[in-house]
Design a protein around this motif. Sequence first.
Motif, PDB file in Angstrom:
ATOM      1  N   GLU B  21      18.523  70.332  86.802  1.00 16.15           N
ATOM      2  CA  GLU B  21      19.154  71.636  86.824  1.00 16.15           C
ATOM      3  C   GLU B  21      18.180  72.741  86.521  1.00 16.15           C
ATOM      4  O   GLU B  21      18.545  73.896  86.423  1.00 16.15           O
ATOM      5  CB  GLU B  21      20.339  71.666  85.872  1.00 16.15           C
ATOM      6  N   SER B  22      16.928  72.425  86.358  1.00 16.38           N
ATOM      7  CA  SER B  22      15.968  73.503  86.209  1.00 16.38           C
ATOM      8  C   SER B  22      14.780  73.217  87.112  1.00 16.38           C
ATOM      9  O   SER B  22      14.502  72.074  87.452  1.00 16.38           O
ATOM     10  CB  SER B  22      15.529  73.649  84.755  1.00 16.38           C
ATOM     11  N   LEU B  23      14.123  74.277  87.516  1.00 16.85           N
ATOM     12  CA  LEU B  23      13.011  74.168  88.449  1.00 16.85           C
ATOM     13  C   LEU B  23      11.924  73.250  87.923  1.00 16.85           C
ATOM     14  O   LEU B  23      11.375  72.429  88.636  1.00 16.85           O
ATOM     15  CB  LEU B  23      12.406  75.551  88.688  1.00 16.85           C
ATOM     16  N   LYS B  24      11.632  73.412  86.637  1.00 18.84           N
ATOM     17  CA  LYS B  24      10.547  72.641  86.046  1.00 18.84           C
ATOM     18  C   LYS B  24      10.837  71.157  86.168  1.00 18.84           C
ATOM     19  O   LYS B  24      10.030  70.384  86.675  1.00 18.84           O
ATOM     20  CB  LYS B  24      10.386  73.027  84.576  1.00 18.84           C
TER      21      LYS B  24
END
Lengths: 272, 262
Positions: B21-24
């Motif tokens: 759920e996060s780009l990283k």
Amino acid sequence: MQLLKAYAHDFWRYRYLLQNLIGRDFKLKYRRSVLGVAWSVLNPLLMNIVMVVVFSTILDMRGSGIKNFPVYLLIGQLLFSFFTEGTSSAMGSMLGAAPLIKKVYIPKYIFPLERVCFAMVNCLFSFIALILMMILTGAELHATVFLALYPLVTLFLFTLGVGLMLAAATVFFRDVMHLWGVFTTALMYFSAIFYDPLQMGSFTVGGTELNVSQVIRFNPLYWYITGFRATVLDGTGLTWSMVWICGLCAVLALALGLIVFRRQQDKFVLHI
Amino acid sequence: MNMIEVNNVSMRFNMAKEKHESLKEYFLAAVQGKLQFEEFYALRDVSLKVEKGEFHGLIGLNGSGKSTLLKIISGVFKPTAGSVTVHGSIAPLIELGAGFDMDLTARENIFLNGTVLGLTPQYIREKFDEIVEFSELRDFLDVPLKNYSSGMVARIGFSIATVTKPDVLIADEILSVGDFMFQEKCEERMRQLMSGGTTVLLVSHSIGQVERMCDRVTWLEKGRVRMSGGAREVCDAYRALDEQAASAQRAAAKKPMEVKKD
């Protein structure tokens, strides 16, 4: 063309839903506050007073050279806050609508559209503050005030387009929400809200000298705000570059927003 | 005439082991080549035809794909393969009161939910009394929904959803809410709709109810159609499964417990 027709058909069919959702947001926003809707007017007015005091006394950001600085500032504030409110609430709209779209089929773009419409309703209410401020400062009323509709409508479409893109992106990556907050703060300083770019000097980035008034031309918001000021405050009407830049940015943002959103919308329900 | 036509529908979900759920996280996983999805078919090659005026039941164990099928028919999911055609208007009752705003009063929610279902405010105003009458909650109309009990919310939801004469009514486990008086009332209302030509697709775990109300029944098992036919026949076969499972359990119980020794 076919696509636009389908959108228009859906829009017509679900217009009451849109109406009701806006009504709901409106009721919930002011429920249990004593002054209610009056806050839509009071809030920008008070903010304006704070900023006028700050920028004309503590930090003299050359606000002193601008004709009718309070109104100049207020226009910038109102339009800019419409943009940030519209885009950032549209951004979270799909997540907010999760309980609904997991259960019932509803055209998904209704939700970002509703948020941007709601921001516009708020913005229109806050124009009362603008009128009050114009009366207080004895600003002249020009016939060109009606032309202000053009930057306003194109700004609405521009915001909707950006909002649609952000809403689609946020479904897959929640990071967008945090990034956007930072980005709009940076953007605020580059939208000529509390200064006149012509009065600003230049700055250097990596050895090349850039002029503020040159760089700011790449910011669409600058054009919407300046266009609005030209018609309402200066009474000069819109220049050609204002007309085509405002229009082009709106059309481009909206087209891109619709395309991105449409491509991704069937996957939304699996990710929220 | 077939009101609902489901042709060879498959629905695949990517069950990511961990959702990124996060780009990283996403890029890290992509770089490390860990972006694996476990494919999971909730439905495989399911076909179903429901005729006009038919009361069709869907049965099956938990996780057999009943709700997924209903969601595909009502347009919430797009199937991975296959096609679905529905003729006429659908009233989806996947969950009663989906789209209710708990901060708004019942009165406001009736209008909001009505428009979610595609009704016009004018129509809702005309039918307002009928909706309230059916839900028997007139005294609580101006109370925010968060102060309602879940049964009361369901009553309002059912009343709104069935006030129209939809061509197709899709109902997922909705008759299990409310007290028995209200359940009877709901069944009655559904029969009324049926006599007006509405086609109903019902999911229920109450086999008795399915057998009593449905004309035809489809039994789903692990995403495939196990059996489809007359209500009595399919329900009997389904019950037999229950007995099989029960006898298997009994057999297991009879075996002496194995005690592990190290």
